[in-house]
Design an enzyme around this catalytic site. Structure first.
Site, short mmCIF file in Angstrom:
data_model
loop_
_atom_site.label_atom_id
_atom_site.label_comp_id
_atom_site.label_asym_id
_atom_site.label_seq_id
_atom_site.Cartn_x
_atom_site.Cartn_y
_atom_site.Cartn_z
N ASN A 91 45.87 54.91 21.79
CA ASN A 91 44.80 55.01 20.33
C ASN A 91 43.87 53.82 20.39
O ASN A 91 43.95 53.09 21.11
CB ASN A 91 45.86 55.14 19.30
CG ASN A 91 46.67 54.14 19.13
OD1 ASN A 91 46.26 53.01 19.47
ND2 ASN A 91 47.82 54.08 18.44
N GLU A 107 45.49 50.63 20.34
CA GLU A 107 46.01 49.93 21.71
C GLU A 107 44.81 49.62 22.62
O GLU A 107 44.91 48.89 23.37
CB GLU A 107 47.02 51.34 22.15
CG GLU A 107 48.15 51.26 21.33
CD GLU A 107 48.74 52.85 21.67
OE1 GLU A 107 49.90 52.83 20.95
OE2 GLU A 107 48.25 53.90 22.18
N ASP A 123 51.62 62.96 20.03
CA ASP A 123 52.35 63.64 21.04
C ASP A 123 52.29 65.03 21.40
O ASP A 123 52.02 65.67 22.57
CB ASP A 123 53.83 63.69 20.62
CG ASP A 123 54.61 62.29 20.14
OD1 ASP A 123 54.17 61.37 21.06
OD2 ASP A 123 55.40 62.27 19.33
#
Length: 522
Positions: free
Chosen positions: A230, A233, A304
């Site tokens: 993301n 990150e 996810d």
């Protein structure tokens, strides 16, 4: 692996037929069911957990502290983390194995039960008596999450890691794709990481490897096909801080090479929550998607879902940009569902089909544009037939979106297309064309015009930017005077001379596939 390079042992049949069907019928009519029919085999390895969503009413404060008392009336549990990725893959039609660690406790039993009920193979999900199953319980009232408490094993026993490492060759062997979900709770450390790096760094070229990790750097030696950090990150990978005013896509695009080097991946997809995603392949054009976010709800796990749909599409040999668009659509589905949920084949089909018949009248569109402009958004207008969608179209529309905030696509009516292209066109009716265009995440509104030029629509909408593709100059366009009269700017976008709808249609009619040596479609 990049572009349209095919993978086995997933169904190798019919990529050319997939392209033809996409061009002729659009994604909504066939794609989710087609992917489910291909049913790639996927192993998900990583940090599994159980998500809890408990809700109730608040009528009083507790006596010993100024804290609300929640009278719990509903308890719901769902697989989370790597287990949620596995659940989404199964719901979309993949044959799924999950490998990870749980405790010998009620949470572990519930997690295993739900995975099995969804058709996920749990034979590589190892129990250990000295572990607790990672659980994240959210407490809410009146739709507002008040508190989350986590139950996590402090230190994963070494024999649990050893047992998982020993089972990995059997879990990975013969699979079309492997997804590594590393959320830092400990299941992928030590011998597990070593085993995965050894196996997957020397994997067969036909096996897709995807890394979804809070820190992808330890997995760079695996040379994954895809890494999906993301924005936060990715910023940590780059050693930078993103402020609230940062243009996150521009920052990431400018640092593409650094992200590729840090992750070791052939392509990086940076997920940007409410701002969609940015695909950064090692070579070739970047690609944006734009999310259709819900109002704030109790939802979790859209990342996810995105990874699951992306993996499924790539394992079934869809082009990379198409796979990212499809994954964005699946994520858009689950953000409208409360709790930790999945996107099924039926959900995705309904979502894509919902974009059919979505063309707005000029008056309706003007009302929407007025509201958008009042919120400070810049309007981009473009127009065209968009009869048989191809790479040149999607590249052009993504470029147009990035010129402003709201992208409006005005489609030539069927009668207008016949006047321009001849009696055999359009191939697809305006309703079908509108549905396909509206389903693209970069497009905000679609309308239809029947006039010789879109000048009347320009005068009604007064766009800040009018985008046109092709080998034009602003001086060549009749629309330029109308755009500039209202303070707008005409922008000519990249022209892709080797791509044309006419050529695509002729190939379809001749029963021809893609030309040998044709450039891969990202």
């Amino acid at each position: 692996m990049s572009g349209d390079e095919e993978r086995g042992p997933a169904d190798q049949r019919g990529l050319t037929e997939q392209r033809r069907l996409t061009e002729q019928r659009g994604l909504a009519d066939w794609l989710p069911a087609r992917l489910a029919a291909v049913a790639p085999s996927v192993t998900v390895i990583g940090d599994v957990m159980l998500d809890g969503w408990w809700s109730g009413s608040i009528d009083r404060l507790c006596r010993e502290a100024p804290a609300p008392v929640v009278d719990i009336t509903r308890r719901m549990f769902a697989p989370g983390g790597a287990a949620n990725t596995a659940m989404n893959l199964a719901a979309l039609g993949a044959k799924v194995r999950v490998a990870g660690l749980v405790g010998c406790d009620d949470a572990g039993m519930e997690l295993r039960r739900q995975l099995r009920a969804a058709g996920v193979n749990t034979s590589h999900l190892h129990e250990h008596p000295d572990m607790v199953t990672t659980s994240k319980i959210r407490i809410s009232s009146a739709g507002q999450v008040l508190l989350r408490f986590d139950d996590v094993t402090g230190k994963v026993p070494s024999d649990a890691l050893a047992a998982l490492a020993l089972s990995l060759p059997a879990a990975v062997r013969g699979q079309d794709a492997v997804v590594v979900c590393d959320y830092g709770t400990g299941a992928l450390q030590g011998p597990v990481r070593s085993a995965l790096l050894e196996m997957l760094s020397s994997r067969d070229a036909s096996q897709l490897a995807v890394v979804d990790a809070h820190d992808p750097r330890p997995w760079a030696g695996m040379r994954p096909d895809l890494a999906t950090p993301n924005a936060a990150e990715a910023a940590r990978l780059l050693g930078i801080q993103l402020t609230s005013g940062s243009d996150r896509p521009a920052v990431m695009a400018a640092r593409r090479d650094e992200l590729i080097d840090a992750t070791g991946a052939r392509a990086v997809v940076v997920t940007l929550d409410r701002d969609g995603t940015l695909l950064l392949p090692g070579t070739g054009d970047s690609h944006r998607t734009w999310a259709r976010p819900a109002t704030e709800k109790q939802a979790s796990g859209a990342g996810d879902t995105f990874v699951a749909a992306l993996t499924l599409a790539r394992a079934a040999t869809l082009p990379l940009s198409t796979s990212v668009d499809l994954a964005q659509a699946a994520a858009d589905v689950v953000v409208h569902h409360p709790g930790t949920s999945v996107c099924s084949t039926a959900d995705l089909t309904r979502h894509l089909a919902s974009f059919a018949d979505t063309a707005l009248s000029a008056d309706e569109l003007a009302r929407h544009i007025q509201a958008d402009r009042a919120e400070g958004r810049r309007i981009v207008l473009t127009n065209g037939c968009f009869d048989v969608l191809h790479r040149g179209h999607t590249r052009y529309l993504n470029q147009a979106k990035q010129l402003g905030d709201i992208l409006v696509v005005a489609l030539n009516s069927d009668a207008s297309v016949r006047r321009l292209k001849g009696p055999d066109r359009p191939i697809n009716s305006v309703a079908d064309r509108a549905g396909v265009i509206a389903a693209l995440s970069c497009v905000d509104y679609v309308t239809v015009f029947d006039t010789p030029t879109p000048i009347p629509l320009i005068e009604k909408l007064r766009p800040e930017i009018y985008a046109k593709g092709g080998d034009y100059t602003p001086e060549m366009l009749a629309e330029t005077e109308a755009v500039e009269r209202f303070g707008g700017t005409v922008t000519i976008l990249d022209y892709v001379p080797d791509l044309s709808t006419t050529a695509v249609v002729q190939r379809i009619r001749n029963g021809e596939g893609a030309e040998v040596g044709e450039a891969p479609v990202n």
